[in-house]
Design an enzyme around this catalytic site. Structure first.
Site, mmCIF file in Angstrom:
data_model
loop_
_atom_site.group_PDB
_atom_site.id
_atom_site.type_symbol
_atom_site.label_atom_id
_atom_site.label_comp_id
_atom_site.label_asym_id
_atom_site.label_seq_id
_atom_site.Cartn_x
_atom_site.Cartn_y
_atom_site.Cartn_z
ATOM 1 N N ARG A 54 -12.170 8.556 -19.923
ATOM 2 C CA ARG A 54 -12.293 8.220 -18.468
ATOM 3 C C ARG A 54 -13.218 6.817 -18.474
ATOM 4 O O ARG A 54 -12.808 5.947 -17.662
ATOM 5 C CB ARG A 54 -13.065 9.239 -17.744
ATOM 6 C CG ARG A 54 -13.368 8.705 -16.247
ATOM 7 C CD ARG A 54 -13.841 9.857 -15.262
ATOM 8 N NE ARG A 54 -14.472 11.063 -15.793
ATOM 9 C CZ ARG A 54 -15.630 11.195 -16.295
ATOM 10 N NH1 ARG A 54 -16.519 10.126 -16.307
ATOM 11 N NH2 ARG A 54 -15.942 12.360 -16.650
ATOM 12 N N ASP A 179 -4.429 -8.541 -1.844
ATOM 13 C CA ASP A 179 -3.232 -7.590 -2.331
ATOM 14 C C ASP A 179 -2.008 -8.179 -2.528
ATOM 15 O O ASP A 179 -1.170 -8.688 -1.455
ATOM 16 C CB ASP A 179 -3.122 -6.366 -1.421
ATOM 17 C CG ASP A 179 -2.126 -5.406 -1.625
ATOM 18 O OD1 ASP A 179 -1.286 -5.615 -2.571
ATOM 19 O OD2 ASP A 179 -1.952 -4.193 -1.135
ATOM 20 N N LYS A 204 4.884 -1.060 -8.299
ATOM 21 C CA LYS A 204 6.154 -1.923 -7.733
ATOM 22 C C LYS A 204 6.515 -2.805 -8.928
ATOM 23 O O LYS A 204 6.962 -2.659 -9.901
ATOM 24 C CB LYS A 204 5.576 -2.841 -6.315
ATOM 25 C CG LYS A 204 4.764 -1.861 -5.227
ATOM 26 C CD LYS A 204 5.616 -0.529 -4.829
ATOM 27 C CE LYS A 204 4.842 0.339 -4.013
ATOM 28 N NZ LYS A 204 3.989 0.025 -3.146
HETATM 29 C C1 PLP Z 1 2.784 0.451 -2.366
HETATM 30 C C2 PLP Z 1 1.586 -0.295 -2.035
HETATM 31 C C3 PLP Z 1 0.348 -0.070 -2.247
HETATM 32 C C4 PLP Z 1 -0.083 1.357 -2.407
HETATM 33 O O1 PLP Z 1 0.080 1.523 -3.772
HETATM 34 P P1 PLP Z 1 0.303 3.072 -4.536
HETATM 35 O O2 PLP Z 1 0.543 2.807 -5.920
HETATM 36 O O3 PLP Z 1 1.535 3.488 -3.754
HETATM 37 O O4 PLP Z 1 -0.762 3.763 -4.215
HETATM 38 C C5 PLP Z 1 -0.698 -0.738 -1.773
HETATM 39 N N1 PLP Z 1 -0.294 -2.125 -1.129
HETATM 40 C C6 PLP Z 1 0.998 -2.564 -0.914
HETATM 41 C C7 PLP Z 1 1.135 -3.929 -0.506
HETATM 42 C C8 PLP Z 1 2.015 -1.746 -1.302
HETATM 43 O O5 PLP Z 1 3.342 -1.906 -1.371
#
Ligand code: PLP
Length: 387
Positions: A54, A179, A204
Site C-alpha cells: 500500500r 482533468d 480511458k
Molecule cells: C471516466 C472519467 C473520470 C473517472 O474515472 P474512473 O476511472 O471511471 O473513476 C474522471 N474524469 C473524466 C473526464 C472521465 O472521463
C-alpha cells in the site's frame, strides 16, 4: 531518465530500465511484484525501500516514474480509479470550510463526488462556465483554495484556457487542477501551461484497451505531492501491481494510438458534418470548431471524441444507435474500440434536464469515442445506421 528524450521514447523506457546488477535478470519490461510485504536485513530499515505494497510497490513505482517522465514533472501517483485519484487530491489538499470553483460541465462522477460526498465534509463547490473566465474569477471567495477544470470537456469539448486560469490561480493563491483525461499526456501537458496538478482517468486513453480501471496524478510541486502521497497511503486506494503493469503496457503505445484516434476522428467528423441527418458536429480538428485557435495554442492533437447532434427525435437517435454494428453502444471512452453513447440518457442522465439544457446537452446529442479500427469501416457503419 535523460530529460532530452522525447515523449514516445520516455513512454517506453522511463521507469523500466533493466536491472543489470549481478544476479538480476535484466527484464526489459518491469516485472509484476505481487508481494504485499518485503523482507529486510535490519529491524528499522527496509532493505530496498519497500515495506508494504500500500505504501510502495516496485511495479506501481515503475509506473509512477513513467507517468512523471511523460508529463515532464517530478512526481507521479497511481490510484485504483480516476475517482480515487480525484478523492486523494481533494481530501489530501482541502479541509472543512474550504471551497473550490469548477467548470460547470464536469464528468458526472466528479460532480457527484463534489456535491454528494465532499459537501458532507464541509467542502463546498461552485460552478462556472469555463468559456467565461470573469465568471470563474467572480466565483472565487475568501475560502476558495482550488480551481478544477476539464479540458476538453465532456461531452461538448469546451476548451479551458489553462494559461489564463493559471494566472487567476496565482493571483488568488489557489491550486489549479486539470482533468486531462480527454486529450491524454500525448496531446497536452497542463503543468507546462501553468497548472499545479494534472489528473487522468487512466481507464480511458492511458490504459487504452477498456480492460483496466485506474487514475493518475502528476505534479511538479513537492509540497502537493507529499500531501497527496500521504493520503494515498493513509486512505489506501492504490493501483494494484497487476493493474500498474497493464497501464504501463498501455502507455507504451499511447502515442501511436492517439495519432490514429485523431486521424480517424477527423475523418469521421468530416463525414458527419456532410451528412443531412446530422446537425452540429463538434470536434477540435474541424474548421468549424469555435475554439480552434486556443486549443491549438495549448495542445498538439485533437483527441478521439466527436460529439454531434442528430436531427429528429430521441426515438430517431435510439434507432440510429441500435443499428450500429461495429461501433458498440456503451459508456466510457478512450479504448481501441469505437464506442457511442447518448449523454442525456446515459452518462449525463443524473444531470437535471434544465441544467443539461443550459450546458447545451440536447436529448439527441451523440458522443462518439472513435477507436483505432479502419476509418472506412467506421464511416460505413455510421452511414448505414444513419440511412
Ligand atoms: C471516466 C472519467 C473520470 C473517472 O474515472 P474512473 O476511472 O471511471 O473513476 C474522471 N474524469 C473524466 C473526464 C472521465 O472521463
Amino acid at each position: 531518465m535523460k530529460e532530452h528524450l522525447q515523449f514516445e521514447t520516455l513512454a517506453i523506457h522511463a521507469g523500466e530500465q533493466p536491472d543489470m546488477r549481478d544476479g538480476a535478470a535484466g527484464d526489459v519490461a518491469a516485472p509484476i511484484h505481487l508481494s504485499t510485504t518485503f523482507a529486510r536485513h535490519e529491524v528499522e530499515k527496509p532493505t530496498a525501500g519497500y515495506e508494504y505494497t500500500r505504501s510502495l510497490n516496485p511495479t506501481r513505482r515503475a509506473l509512477e516514474e513513467k507517468l512523471a517522465a511523460i508529463e515532464g514533472v517530478g512526481h507521479g501517483l497511481a490510484f485504483s480509479s480516476g475517482l480515487a485519484a480525484e478523492t486523494a487530491i481533494l481530501m489530501g489538499l482541502l479541509r472543512s470550510g474550504d471551497h473550490l470553483v469548477a467548470s460547470d460541465d464536469l464528468y458526472g462522477g466528479t460532480k457527484r463526488l463534489f456535491n454528494q460526498v465532499l459537501a458532507g465534509f464541509g467542502i463546498a463547490a461552485s460552478y462556472a462556465d469555463v468559456l467565461d473566465l470573469d465568471a470563474f474569477e467572480r466565483a472565487i471567495t475568501p475560502s476558495t483554495r482550488m480551481l478544477w477544470v476539464e479540458t476538453l470537456s465532456n461531452p461538448l469539448l469546451k476548451v479551458a484556457d489553462i494559461r489564463s486560469l493559471a494566472a487567476i490561480a496565482r493571483r488568488h493563491g489557489l491550486i489549479l487542477v486539470v482533468d486531462d483525461t480527454f486529450l491524454s499526456p500525448c496531446f497536452m501537458h497542463p503543468v507546462a501551461l501553468g497548472a499545479d496538478i494534472v489528473m487522468h482517468s487512466a481507464t480511458k486513453y492511458i490504459g487504452g484497451h477498456s480492460d483496466v480501471l485506474g487514475g493518475v496524478v502528476m505534479t511538479d510541486r513537492d509540497d502537493l505531492y507529499e500531501r497527496i502521497q500521504y493520503y494515498q497511503n493513509a486512505a489506501g486506494a492504490v493501483m494494484a501491481p497487476f493493474d500498474s503493469y497493464i497501464v504501463m503496457r498501455g502507455i507504451k503505445t499511447l502515442a501511436l494510438r492517439m495519432e490514429r484516434h485523431a486521424d480517424n476522428a477527423l475523418r469521421v467528423a468530416r463525414f458527419l458534418e456532410e451528412h443531412p441527418a446530422v446537425g452540429q458536429v463538434v470536434y477540435p480538428g474541424l474548421d468549424s470548431f469555435p475554439q480552434r485557435e486556443l486549443h491549438r495554442s495549448q495542445a498538439t492533437g485533437d483527441g478521439g471524441i466527436v460529439s454531434f447532434d442528430l436531427r429528429g427525435s430521441v426515438a430517431d437517435a435510439k434507432r440510429f444507435l441500435s443499428r450500429l454494428k461495429v461501433i458498440a453502444l456503451a459508456e466510457s471512452l478512450g479504448g481501441v474500440e469505437s464506442l457511442v453513447e447518448l449523454p442525456a440518457l446515459m452518462t449525463h442522465s443524473s444531470v437535471a434536464p434544465e441544467e443539461r439544457q443550459k450546458i447545451g446537452i440536447t436529448d439527441t446529442l451523440v458522443r462518439l469515442s472513435v477507436g483505432i479500427e479502419n476509418a472506412d469501416d467506421l464511416i460505413a457503419d455510421l452511414r448505414q445506421a444513419l440511412a
